[in-house]
Design a protein around this motif. Sequence first.
Motif, PDB file in Angstrom:
ATOM      1  N   ALA A 180     110.808  70.819  67.736  1.00 43.94           N
ATOM      2  CA  ALA A 180     109.555  70.817  66.977  1.00 43.94           C
ATOM      3  C   ALA A 180     109.207  72.250  66.584  1.00 43.94           C
ATOM      4  N   CYS A 181     108.985  72.447  65.275  1.00 47.11           N
ATOM      5  CA  CYS A 181     108.754  73.804  64.752  1.00 47.11           C
ATOM      6  C   CYS A 181     107.493  73.850  63.896  1.00 47.11           C
ATOM      7  N   VAL A 182     106.819  74.998  63.945  1.00 41.83           N
ATOM      8  CA  VAL A 182     105.697  75.302  63.061  1.00 41.83           C
ATOM      9  C   VAL A 182     106.018  76.611  62.364  1.00 41.83           C
ATOM     10  N   VAL A 183     105.919  76.614  61.028  1.00 48.38           N
ATOM     11  CA  VAL A 183     106.155  77.827  60.242  1.00 48.38           C
ATOM     12  C   VAL A 183     104.826  78.244  59.627  1.00 48.38           C
ATOM     13  N   ILE A 184     104.487  79.532  59.792  1.00 49.54           N
ATOM     14  CA  ILE A 184     103.217  80.053  59.263  1.00 49.54           C
ATOM     15  C   ILE A 184     103.508  81.192  58.296  1.00 49.54           C
ATOM     16  N   ASP A 185     102.906  81.094  57.117  1.00 48.11           N
ATOM     17  CA  ASP A 185     102.977  82.185  56.151  1.00 48.11           C
ATOM     18  C   ASP A 185     101.874  83.184  56.505  1.00 48.11           C
ATOM     19  N   HIS A 186     102.276  84.336  57.021  1.00 52.04           N
ATOM     20  CA  HIS A 186     101.305  85.334  57.460  1.00 52.04           C
ATOM     21  C   HIS A 186     100.940  86.325  56.357  1.00 52.04           C
ATOM     22  N   GLY A 187     101.454  86.141  55.164  1.00 56.60           N
ATOM     23  CA  GLY A 187     101.135  87.032  54.057  1.00 56.60           C
ATOM     24  C   GLY A 187     101.972  88.300  54.082  1.00 56.60           C
ATOM     25  N   ASN A 188     101.931  89.012  52.971  1.00 50.83           N
ATOM     26  CA  ASN A 188     102.688  90.267  52.845  1.00 50.83           C
ATOM     27  C   ASN A 188     104.182  90.079  53.099  1.00 50.83           C
ATOM     28  N   GLY A 189     104.682  88.881  52.769  1.00 51.15           N
ATOM     29  CA  GLY A 189     106.114  88.609  52.929  1.00 51.15           C
ATOM     30  C   GLY A 189     106.523  88.200  54.322  1.00 51.15           C
ATOM     31  N   LEU A 190     105.578  88.060  55.255  1.00 46.06           N
ATOM     32  CA  LEU A 190     105.896  87.695  56.643  1.00 46.06           C
ATOM     33  C   LEU A 190     105.794  86.189  56.850  1.00 46.06           C
ATOM     34  N   GLU A 191     106.817  85.620  57.508  1.00 50.69           N
ATOM     35  CA  GLU A 191     106.806  84.214  57.905  1.00 50.69           C
ATOM     36  C   GLU A 191     107.163  84.133  59.381  1.00 50.69           C
ATOM     37  N   GLY A 192     106.323  83.425  60.149  1.00 46.75           N
ATOM     38  CA  GLY A 192     106.572  83.260  61.584  1.00 46.75           C
ATOM     39  C   GLY A 192     107.112  81.879  61.886  1.00 46.75           C
ATOM     40  N   TYR A 193     108.191  81.796  62.687  1.00 42.20           N
ATOM     41  CA  TYR A 193     108.816  80.532  63.084  1.00 42.20           C
ATOM     42  C   TYR A 193     108.604  80.343  64.584  1.00 42.20           C
ATOM     43  N   TYR A 194     107.876  79.289  64.944  1.00 41.07           N
ATOM     44  CA  TYR A 194     107.543  78.989  66.327  1.00 41.07           C
ATOM     45  C   TYR A 194     108.308  77.712  66.686  1.00 41.07           C
ATOM     46  N   CYS A 195     109.368  77.820  67.472  1.00 39.86           N
ATOM     47  CA  CYS A 195     110.310  76.717  67.668  1.00 39.86           C
ATOM     48  C   CYS A 195     110.412  76.286  69.137  1.00 39.86           C
ATOM     49  N   GLY A 196     110.853  75.026  69.333  1.00 41.37           N
ATOM     50  CA  GLY A 196     110.993  74.450  70.673  1.00 41.37           C
ATOM     51  C   GLY A 196     109.664  74.005  71.245  1.00 41.37           C
ATOM     52  N   LEU A 197     108.717  73.632  70.379  1.00 40.64           N
ATOM     53  CA  LEU A 197     107.381  73.231  70.832  1.00 40.64           C
ATOM     54  C   LEU A 197     107.384  71.797  71.357  1.00 40.64           C
ATOM     55  N   ASN A 198     106.313  71.451  72.055  1.00 43.25           N
ATOM     56  CA  ASN A 198     106.094  70.087  72.517  1.00 43.25           C
ATOM     57  C   ASN A 198     105.711  69.226  71.310  1.00 43.25           C
ATOM     58  N   LYS A 199     106.496  68.204  71.017  1.00 44.63           N
ATOM     59  CA  LYS A 199     106.248  67.363  69.831  1.00 44.63           C
ATOM     60  C   LYS A 199     104.894  66.665  69.896  1.00 44.63           C
ATOM     61  N   GLU A 200     104.412  66.396  71.100  1.00 45.81           N
ATOM     62  CA  GLU A 200     103.173  65.638  71.268  1.00 45.81           C
ATOM     63  C   GLU A 200     101.939  66.533  71.245  1.00 45.81           C
ATOM     64  N   ASP A 201     102.123  67.834  71.075  1.00 46.11           N
ATOM     65  CA  ASP A 201     100.973  68.747  71.175  1.00 46.11           C
ATOM     66  C   ASP A 201     101.045  69.813  70.074  1.00 46.11           C
ATOM     67  N   ILE A 202     100.890  69.369  68.818  1.00 43.69           N
ATOM     68  CA  ILE A 202     100.837  70.297  67.674  1.00 43.69           C
ATOM     69  C   ILE A 202      99.523  70.023  66.946  1.00 43.69           C
ATOM     70  N   PRO A 203      98.490  70.827  67.195  1.00 43.70           N
ATOM     71  CA  PRO A 203      97.159  70.549  66.659  1.00 43.70           C
ATOM     72  C   PRO A 203      96.927  71.036  65.228  1.00 43.70           C
ATOM     73  N   VAL A 204      97.923  71.626  64.587  1.00 44.81           N
ATOM     74  CA  VAL A 204      97.739  72.139  63.226  1.00 44.81           C
ATOM     75  C   VAL A 204      98.543  71.289  62.247  1.00 44.81           C
ATOM     76  N   ALA A 205      98.176  71.406  60.962  1.00 44.29           N
ATOM     77  CA  ALA A 205      98.857  70.646  59.909  1.00 44.29           C
ATOM     78  C   ALA A 205      99.201  71.570  58.758  1.00 44.29           C
ATOM     79  N   GLU A 206     100.138  71.145  57.941  1.00 40.75           N
ATOM     80  CA  GLU A 206     100.544  71.945  56.788  1.00 40.75           C
ATOM     81  C   GLU A 206      99.351  72.217  55.878  1.00 40.75           C
ATOM     82  N   GLY A 207      99.220  73.457  55.418  1.00 48.94           N
ATOM     83  CA  GLY A 207      98.117  73.853  54.550  1.00 48.94           C
ATOM     84  C   GLY A 207      96.912  74.380  55.295  1.00 48.94           C
ATOM     85  N   GLN A 208      96.923  74.284  56.616  1.00 49.38           N
ATOM     86  CA  GLN A 208      95.771  74.721  57.406  1.00 49.38           C
ATOM     87  C   GLN A 208      95.779  76.238  57.578  1.00 49.38           C
ATOM     88  N   ALA A 209      94.628  76.874  57.443  1.00 50.25           N
ATOM     89  CA  ALA A 209      94.492  78.311  57.665  1.00 50.25           C
ATOM     90  C   ALA A 209      94.297  78.572  59.146  1.00 50.25           C
TER      91      ALA A 209
END
Length: 252
Positions: A177-206
């Motif tokens: 389970a992965c979450v990718v965040i666009d941090h601006g200024n060309g930076l993208e953060g990849y957060y991988c190996g997460l608990n599939k049942e515990d992801i409180p954010v959704a695509e497009g969320q700030a």
Amino acid sequence: MSFKIGNLSGKGLIIAVGACILAVGAAGFYSYTKISDQLNKELIGNNSGTLSAELGTENKSPNTPVNAEQTDVAKPEETIAPTEETVEESAESAVVTTQAEEQQPAETESNVPQAMVRPLNGEVLNGFSDGELVKSKTLNVWKTHDGVDIAGAQNEKVKSMTSGKVSQVYDDQMWGACVVIDHGNGLEGYYCGLNKEDIPVAEGQAVSAGTVIGSVGNTAESEIGEDSHLHFAVKKNGDWIDPVALISGEGS
């Protein structure tokens, strides 16, 4: 007047007859002239309206308006009054311009470095290989390690490194389970190996620096043989970089 023919003879008779003829002719001519004048007056009176109508277009007075278009006279330029649509379009253009001007300072502010925090407070188990091949304990193969493995207990909360917008939330066969965040200024953060049942954010969320985006899981098949951890990777303008170089805090 009566003549006794018997008493006239020769020249006298001729003169008498001629006088009678002249008298009759004069009377006839007088009668004809008078009747003719009367008829002319009546005819002229009855036809005056018709003649005026027929001759009206030919004998117009100077004040009569002329309908014929004069092609040799220069026409003044027409001034078109602005319509409601034109006024609305102008107003909308002004609003768009104003909004663009208002947004420009915001774009300038986005270039200001944002505060950085560690997604987890644990130690780095495996560092960034910077394109070098390293042996994977789980896969038992030599491969690059494009991120860092930060130690963390199962279900420990994972936080966003800095502000940004969630661009992807997905499940990867190798990285779980992965979450990718666009941090601006060309930076993208990849957060991988997460608990599939515990992801409180959704695509497009700030999100802000320190916002909880999930928890440590055990879903990354490519690193499941390692101690419990978060695989955290960062791209700068499309290239992998060392995430530790960006982290300046110890949590939020």
